[in-house]
Design an enzyme around this catalytic site. Structure first.
Site, PDB file in Angstrom:
ATOM      1  N   GLN A  11      25.329  14.184  -8.606  1.00  0.00           N
ATOM      2  CA  GLN A  11      25.674  14.608  -7.248  1.00  0.00           C
ATOM      3  C   GLN A  11      24.837  13.837  -6.217  1.00  0.00           C
ATOM      4  O   GLN A  11      23.612  13.802  -6.312  1.00  0.00           O
ATOM      5  CB  GLN A  11      25.427  16.126  -7.109  1.00  0.00           C
ATOM      6  N   ASP A  62      33.021   9.318 -11.324  1.00  0.00           N
ATOM      7  CA  ASP A  62      33.032   9.122  -9.870  1.00  0.00           C
ATOM      8  C   ASP A  62      33.513   7.713  -9.501  1.00  0.00           C
ATOM      9  O   ASP A  62      33.849   7.452  -8.348  1.00  0.00           O
ATOM     10  CB  ASP A  62      31.608   9.312  -9.310  1.00  0.00           C
ATOM     11  N   LYS A 102      32.699  22.632  -8.688  1.00  0.00           N
ATOM     12  CA  LYS A 102      33.126  21.695  -9.743  1.00  0.00           C
ATOM     13  C   LYS A 102      33.028  22.371 -11.111  1.00  0.00           C
ATOM     14  O   LYS A 102      33.933  22.263 -11.941  1.00  0.00           O
ATOM     15  CB  LYS A 102      32.250  20.434  -9.720  1.00  0.00           C
TER      16      LYS A 102
END
Ligand code: NDP
Length: 305
Positions: A98, A121, A54
């Site tokens: 994460q 997200d 990422k």
């Protein structure tokens, strides 16, 4: 029939190219550089790989990447304090924590501490509610990537029968909401669904997000249907030989049995090289969208739901 292979890797490269163009324009016209902060708690090897990739792709499209690595035994209060700082930081437009988090941390509490407008997200309860009520939201990256591929392949999805296998909060449920938003007739199947093969057989669109290697065989697929395989499963591949330590080599497979499904479907995403690359591309797209929204600028077209 032999299915068209939907090349997620190539499509993701195109999306990243569009993101890079928007980033360049934001810099040139507004002096803004979108920034994505990624928080990793602990040393889960798979998470480390995701975070590295990422960070690399964020930099490649010209955005700022901020990585925060915390020890596995980090106290919840410390993590929440970091999120508070990132929420207040005007250079940070997207925040991603994460998952999974170590067991002693409350995932819901942590995710809901993120400013919903920076929640790239799309897991914050506000964004879940906005998506569910058809309002402008941050859309979870994996389902957004699936939707982009479906729209690209079909144009309009209106009136199509869609079956989503899996009802997780991160894939199945938001996927179903997005398909409903595009006027599909949507069925969500799960582990208690009766006669799953028959349910899947009526679908024009099948999205498999289960986590069971090659569970969906070709004879569940309606001829000509589009199959989006979200699953990422590692299985033993004795045909590839053994590693130095004598263990059997492995390979990645999806939730659909690729060869038999591809023989019946009209189009199918491969694993690897299908949904996976689109997920990170959509994370970058969401960060640009978040930056535009935070600064009252028009959002990039085609990069949101
Ligand atoms: P979850 O484990 O959270 O959810 C799996 C879902 O599958 C559940 O709803 C479960 O039903 C359902 N299920 C399990 N067994 C069966 C069965 N025999 N028949 C029908 N349904 C079943 O998984 P995720 O949604 O997080 O992920 C799904 C897959 O997608 C995984 O392989 C994951 O690695 C992959 N993934 C890929 C991403 C990408 O970028 N390509 C991103 C995220 C995930 P129930 O609710 O009843 O238990």
């Amino acid at each position: 029939m032999t299915a068209k292979i939907i090349d997620g890797k190539a499509f993701a490269a195109t999306v990243r190219g569009e993101v890079a163009e928007h980033v360049a324009r934001l810099k040139e016209e507004h002096g803004l550089t979108p920034g994505l902060a990624v928080v990793l708690v602990g040393e889960d090897p798979a998470s480390q790989v995701y975070v590295r990739s990422k960070g690399k792709m964020t930099a490649e499209v010209g955005m700022n990447s901020y990585e925060h690595r915390l020890d596995a035994d980090t106290a919840e209060a410390e993590l929440l304090a970091l999120i508070k700082r990132l929420n207040a930081d005007r250079d940070v437009h997207g925040i991603l924590v994460q998952l999974p988090l170590p067991k002693h941390l409350d995932e819901d509490l942590v995710i809901n501490a993120i400013d919903p407008e920076k929640d790239v997200d799309g897991f914050h309860i506000s964004n879940v509610g906005l998506l569910g009520t058809g309002q402008k939201s941050m859309v979870p990256c994996t389902p957004l990537g699936c939707l982009m591929m479906l729209r690209d392949h079909h144009g309009s999805l209106s009136g199509m029968d869609a079956v989503v296998i899996g009802r997780s909060n991160i894939v199945g449920k938001p996927m179903a909401q997005l398909l409903l938003g595009d006027s599909c007739t949507v069925t969500i199947a799960h582990s208690r669904t009766k006669d799953l093969p028959q349910v899947v057989r009526r679908a024009d669109i099948v999205v498999a997000a289960v986590g069971r290697p090659e569970m969906v065989p070709g004879d569940w697929i309606k001829p000509g249907a589009t199959v989006i395989d979200v699953g990422i499963n590692r299985i033993g591949a004795p045909e590839k030989g053994t590693n130095e330590d004598g263990s059997v080599k492995t390979r990645l497979v999806g939730d659909c049995h690729f060869e038999s499904c591809a023989a019946v479907a009209g189009a199918i995403t491969p694993v690897p090289g299908g949904v996976g690359p689109m997920t990170i591309a959509c994370l970058l797209a969401n960060t640009v969208t978040a930056c535009c929204r935070a600064n009252g600028l028009p959002e990039p077209e085609g990069l949101t739901a």
